[in-house]
Design a protein around this motif. Structure first.
Motif, PDB file in Angstrom:
ATOM      1  N   ASP A 109       0.821  -1.206   0.000  1.00  0.00           N
ATOM      2  CA  ASP A 109       0.000   0.000   0.000  1.00  0.00           C
ATOM      3  C   ASP A 109       0.854   1.256   0.000  1.00  0.00           C
ATOM      4  N   LYS A 110       2.111   1.110   0.455  1.00  0.00           N
ATOM      5  CA  LYS A 110       3.002   2.265   0.537  1.00  0.00           C
ATOM      6  C   LYS A 110       3.843   2.432  -0.715  1.00  0.00           C
ATOM      7  N   ASP A 111       3.637   1.563  -1.706  1.00  0.00           N
ATOM      8  CA  ASP A 111       4.418   1.624  -2.942  1.00  0.00           C
ATOM      9  C   ASP A 111       3.946   2.807  -3.775  1.00  0.00           C
ATOM     10  N   THR A 112       4.810   3.813  -3.886  1.00  0.00           N
ATOM     11  CA  THR A 112       4.444   5.031  -4.604  1.00  0.00           C
ATOM     12  C   THR A 112       5.356   5.278  -5.804  1.00  0.00           C
ATOM     13  N   THR A 113       5.988   4.215  -6.311  1.00  0.00           N
ATOM     14  CA  THR A 113       6.899   4.366  -7.437  1.00  0.00           C
ATOM     15  C   THR A 113       6.175   4.932  -8.655  1.00  0.00           C
ATOM     16  N   ASP A 114       6.693   6.001  -9.202  1.00  0.00           N
ATOM     17  CA  ASP A 114       6.160   6.612 -10.414  1.00  0.00           C
ATOM     18  C   ASP A 114       7.075   6.246 -11.571  1.00  0.00           C
ATOM     19  N   LEU A 115       6.580   5.478 -12.523  1.00  0.00           N
ATOM     20  CA  LEU A 115       7.413   5.006 -13.618  1.00  0.00           C
ATOM     21  C   LEU A 115       7.824   6.115 -14.575  1.00  0.00           C
ATOM     22  N   HIS A 116       7.260   7.280 -14.423  1.00  0.00           N
ATOM     23  CA  HIS A 116       7.569   8.364 -15.346  1.00  0.00           C
ATOM     24  C   HIS A 116       8.307   9.514 -14.651  1.00  0.00           C
ATOM     25  N   HIS A 117       8.665   9.305 -13.386  1.00  0.00           N
ATOM     26  CA  HIS A 117       9.310  10.407 -12.670  1.00  0.00           C
ATOM     27  C   HIS A 117      10.324   9.861 -11.673  1.00  0.00           C
ATOM     28  N   ALA A 118      11.579  10.102 -11.930  1.00  0.00           N
ATOM     29  CA  ALA A 118      12.638   9.634 -11.028  1.00  0.00           C
ATOM     30  C   ALA A 118      12.663  10.484  -9.763  1.00  0.00           C
ATOM     31  N   ASN A 119      13.176   9.898  -8.703  1.00  0.00           N
ATOM     32  CA  ASN A 119      13.258  10.615  -7.436  1.00  0.00           C
ATOM     33  C   ASN A 119      14.174  11.826  -7.545  1.00  0.00           C
ATOM     34  N   THR A 120      13.879  12.832  -6.769  1.00  0.00           N
ATOM     35  CA  THR A 120      14.706  14.029  -6.746  1.00  0.00           C
ATOM     36  C   THR A 120      16.049  13.728  -6.101  1.00  0.00           C
ATOM     37  N   LEU A 121      17.107  14.246  -6.702  1.00  0.00           N
ATOM     38  CA  LEU A 121      18.456  14.026  -6.180  1.00  0.00           C
ATOM     39  C   LEU A 121      18.814  15.116  -5.185  1.00  0.00           C
ATOM     40  N   SER A 122      19.573  14.743  -4.175  1.00  0.00           N
ATOM     41  CA  SER A 122      20.120  15.724  -3.243  1.00  0.00           C
ATOM     42  C   SER A 122      21.618  15.508  -3.142  1.00  0.00           C
ATOM     43  N   ALA A 123      22.324  16.501  -2.621  1.00  0.00           N
ATOM     44  CA  ALA A 123      23.783  16.410  -2.514  1.00  0.00           C
ATOM     45  C   ALA A 123      24.180  15.238  -1.629  1.00  0.00           C
ATOM     46  N   LEU A 124      25.321  14.631  -1.945  1.00  0.00           N
ATOM     47  CA  LEU A 124      25.828  13.544  -1.116  1.00  0.00           C
ATOM     48  C   LEU A 124      26.164  14.070   0.273  1.00  0.00           C
ATOM     49  N   PRO A 125      25.990  13.242   1.294  1.00  0.00           N
ATOM     50  CA  PRO A 125      26.298  13.687   2.653  1.00  0.00           C
ATOM     51  C   PRO A 125      27.792  13.919   2.844  1.00  0.00           C
ATOM     52  N   SER A 126      28.131  14.636   3.895  1.00  0.00           N
ATOM     53  CA  SER A 126      29.541  14.856   4.217  1.00  0.00           C
ATOM     54  C   SER A 126      30.236  13.521   4.433  1.00  0.00           C
ATOM     55  N   HIS A 127      31.479  13.438   3.999  1.00  0.00           N
ATOM     56  CA  HIS A 127      32.209  12.184   4.107  1.00  0.00           C
ATOM     57  C   HIS A 127      33.681  12.491   4.324  1.00  0.00           C
ATOM     58  N   ALA A 213      26.382   8.464 -10.605  1.00  0.00           N
ATOM     59  CA  ALA A 213      27.277   8.310  -9.455  1.00  0.00           C
ATOM     60  C   ALA A 213      26.579   8.763  -8.176  1.00  0.00           C
ATOM     61  N   ALA A 214      25.812   9.847  -8.267  1.00  0.00           N
ATOM     62  CA  ALA A 214      25.078  10.335  -7.095  1.00  0.00           C
ATOM     63  C   ALA A 214      24.030   9.325  -6.660  1.00  0.00           C
ATOM     64  N   ARG A 215      23.340   8.702  -7.623  1.00  0.00           N
ATOM     65  CA  ARG A 215      22.361   7.669  -7.292  1.00  0.00           C
ATOM     66  C   ARG A 215      23.020   6.525  -6.522  1.00  0.00           C
ATOM     67  N   MET A 216      24.269   6.217  -6.907  1.00  0.00           N
ATOM     68  CA  MET A 216      24.998   5.126  -6.258  1.00  0.00           C
ATOM     69  C   MET A 216      25.718   5.572  -4.992  1.00  0.00           C
ATOM     70  N   GLN A 217      25.588   6.868  -4.654  1.00  0.00           N
ATOM     71  CA  GLN A 217      26.232   7.428  -3.461  1.00  0.00           C
ATOM     72  C   GLN A 217      27.744   7.291  -3.516  1.00  0.00           C
ATOM     73  N   LEU A 218      28.316   7.452  -4.712  1.00  0.00           N
ATOM     74  CA  LEU A 218      29.765   7.371  -4.901  1.00  0.00           C
ATOM     75  C   LEU A 218      30.313   8.788  -4.990  1.00  0.00           C
ATOM     76  N   PRO A 219      31.130   9.215  -4.021  1.00  0.00           N
ATOM     77  CA  PRO A 219      31.526  10.619  -3.934  1.00  0.00           C
ATOM     78  C   PRO A 219      32.713  11.018  -4.802  1.00  0.00           C
ATOM     79  N   ILE A 220      33.422  10.038  -5.379  1.00  0.00           N
ATOM     80  CA  ILE A 220      34.610  10.343  -6.181  1.00  0.00           C
ATOM     81  C   ILE A 220      34.497   9.652  -7.533  1.00  0.00           C
TER      82      ILE A 220
END
Length: 267
Positions: A109-127, A213-220
């Motif tokens: 019931d909580k599945d809200t995947t939209d096949l036509h709209h990718a999730n919004t990206l945010s900056a990678l966290p401090s590392h 790379a951001a989707r994969m959380q890879l900072p370099i």
């Protein structure tokens, strides 16, 4: 260290029934005439279409070597923001006769995947993922031994997920986008955290590669090729270090030099 000849050996597919594991030969032998008029047997890269189907809906058709269809499809879906948890994947089935890969996932019931709209990206966290100059040198040396398809036939790109100088997984495909998606699929199935690792690419670092790379959380990000203006702008916004023109003992840092250590041997 894993190369493309044994790329599936480290994967745990226990949670996926069935997973077809349907890799194909990446090259084809043909006749070609050289500059002296001699007929030679040479290899060329295969190029096959495969359509990704998620829950009975066609998502995209990709052109691929056919080496890692399952990883490619899962990585593509992940990088598009359409799946986010390997535990929710029921099956991945490749049918080369139909040129399709069908992915089924659990729903709630909580599945809200939209096949036509990718999730919004945010900056990678401090590392604190600092890479040294010598690590870059060692990584470039190790990767140079892995591009089997390129050495045999040319016409392909490669990507690798790396930890220090160790190449955890390397993949080649027709385009750099596919190669990056295969890496994403590998990370997805193995629950690999990206924030303390690096992504190496043979191709240029465009906006699309930086976003992957951001989707994969890879900072370099490291590339033997160059970068684009938009790729640089997005890397700044997403807190991703860009290192390019990296060959032998030369590289340029376009963003994030504070995450590169210049101590060590001066080669």
């Amino acid at each position: 260290m894993t190369n493309i000849s044994d790329g599936f050996s480290e994967l745990d597919y226990n949670s996926l029934e069935p997973l077809s594991n349907s890799e194909l030969k990446p090259t084809l032998n043909v006749k070609a005439t050289d500059e002296f008029g001699n007929i030679r047997d040479v290899n060329i890269a295969e190029e096959r279409p495969i359509t990704i189907i998620l829950d009975n809906q066609e998502i995209a058709t990709l052109m691929t070597l056919g080496l890692f269809p399952e990883l490619l499809s899962l990585g593509y879906l992940r990088n598009q923001g359409l799946i986010d948890n390997a535990k929710n994947i029921v099956s991945v089935d490749v049918d080369w006769k139909q040129e399709t890969v069908t992915v089924e996932k659990k729903h709630s019931d909580k599945d809200t995947t939209d096949l036509h709209h990718a999730n919004t990206l945010s900056a990678l966290p401090s590392h604190e993922n600092i890479i040294s100059r010598d690590t870059i040198y060692g990584l470039l040396k190790n990767i140079s031994n892995l591009n089997n398809v390129y050495r045999s036939a040319g016409g392909v790109h490669g990507c690798a997920i790396c930890s220090q100088t160790t190449v955890l997984f390397f993949a080649e495909d027709i385009g750099r986008h596919n190669a990056a998606d295969i890496i994403s699929g590998y990370m997805f199935l193995n629950n690999i955290v990206g924030i303390n690792k690096y992504l190496y690419c043979t191709g240029r670092l465009t906006s699309e590669i930086v976003i992957k790379a951001a989707r994969m959380q890879l900072p370099i990000l490291i590339s033997r090729s160059g970068i684009t203006h938009l790729g640089l702008d997005i890397a700044k916004d997403l807190n991703i270090t860009l290192i390019a023109r990296a060959k032998g003992t030369h590289f340029l840092i376009y963003h994030g030099s504070e995450f590169v250590s210049f101590e060590g041997s001066d080669k």
